[in-house]
Design a protein around this motif. Structure first.
Motif, PDB file in Angstrom:
ATOM      1  N   ASP A   1      87.911  27.641  40.210  1.00  0.00           N
ATOM      2  CA  ASP A   1      88.797  26.537  39.838  1.00  0.00           C
ATOM      3  C   ASP A   1      88.937  26.512  38.328  1.00  0.00           C
ATOM      4  O   ASP A   1      88.023  26.094  37.609  1.00  0.00           O
ATOM      5  CB  ASP A   1      88.226  25.216  40.339  1.00  0.00           C
TER       6      ASP A   1
ATOM      7  N   SER B   1      91.363  24.846  36.790  1.00  0.00           N
ATOM      8  CA  SER B   1      92.275  23.746  36.437  1.00  0.00           C
ATOM      9  C   SER B   1      91.808  23.082  35.151  1.00  0.00           C
ATOM     10  O   SER B   1      90.605  22.996  34.877  1.00  0.00           O
ATOM     11  CB  SER B   1      92.331  22.730  37.579  1.00  0.00           C
ATOM     12  N   PRO B   2      92.770  22.608  34.348  1.00  0.00           N
ATOM     13  CA  PRO B   2      92.394  21.943  33.098  1.00  0.00           C
ATOM     14  C   PRO B   2      91.669  20.633  33.386  1.00  0.00           C
ATOM     15  O   PRO B   2      91.955  19.966  34.374  1.00  0.00           O
ATOM     16  CB  PRO B   2      93.733  21.684  32.405  1.00  0.00           C
ATOM     17  N   GLU B   3      90.751  20.288  32.562  1.00  0.00           N
ATOM     18  CA  GLU B   3      90.012  19.035  32.732  1.00  0.00           C
ATOM     19  C   GLU B   3      90.932  17.881  32.403  1.00  0.00           C
ATOM     20  O   GLU B   3      91.652  17.906  31.422  1.00  0.00           O
ATOM     21  CB  GLU B   3      88.795  19.038  31.819  1.00  0.00           C
ATOM     22  N   VAL B   4      90.910  16.895  33.285  1.00  0.00           N
ATOM     23  CA  VAL B   4      91.794  15.733  33.099  1.00  0.00           C
ATOM     24  C   VAL B   4      91.018  14.609  32.505  1.00  0.00           C
ATOM     25  O   VAL B   4      89.894  14.379  32.712  1.00  0.00           O
ATOM     26  CB  VAL B   4      92.404  15.302  34.453  1.00  0.00           C
TER      27      VAL B   4
END
Length: 84
Positions: A79, A81-84
């Motif tokens: 994974d 995905s960019p950290e939100v």
């Protein structure tokens, strides 16, 4: 296992925006995925089997609805995905 995919669609048609938008809209309907779209590509994050199943289904639907298109994909395990 988690999977990260970067995908770009290139419809072989002069009026390409509706073709691309339709694919992105359909992928976004799968709530079990995280989908991030920008002007260059769409990034999809989720469980491997779910991501691959959605791509198989939605790419086939694109070909059936709109005809010839080129899909360019990068697949990365994990994974990212960019950290939100």
């Amino acid at each position: 296992m988690q999977l990260s995919v970067e995908i770009s669609k290139y419809p072989l048609h002069s009026d390409y925006i509706p073709f691309i938008k339709s694919f992105i809209d359909r992928v976004n309907q799968h709530g079990e995925l995280q989908v991030i779209t920008n002007t260059m590509s769409t990034q999809i994050f989720g469980e491997y089997d779910v991501v691959m199943g959605v791509l198989q289904k939605e790419m086939k639907a694109s070909y059936e609805q709109f005809g010839k298109s080129v899909f360019v994909c990068k697949f990365i395990s994990g994974d990212l995905s960019p950290e939100v």
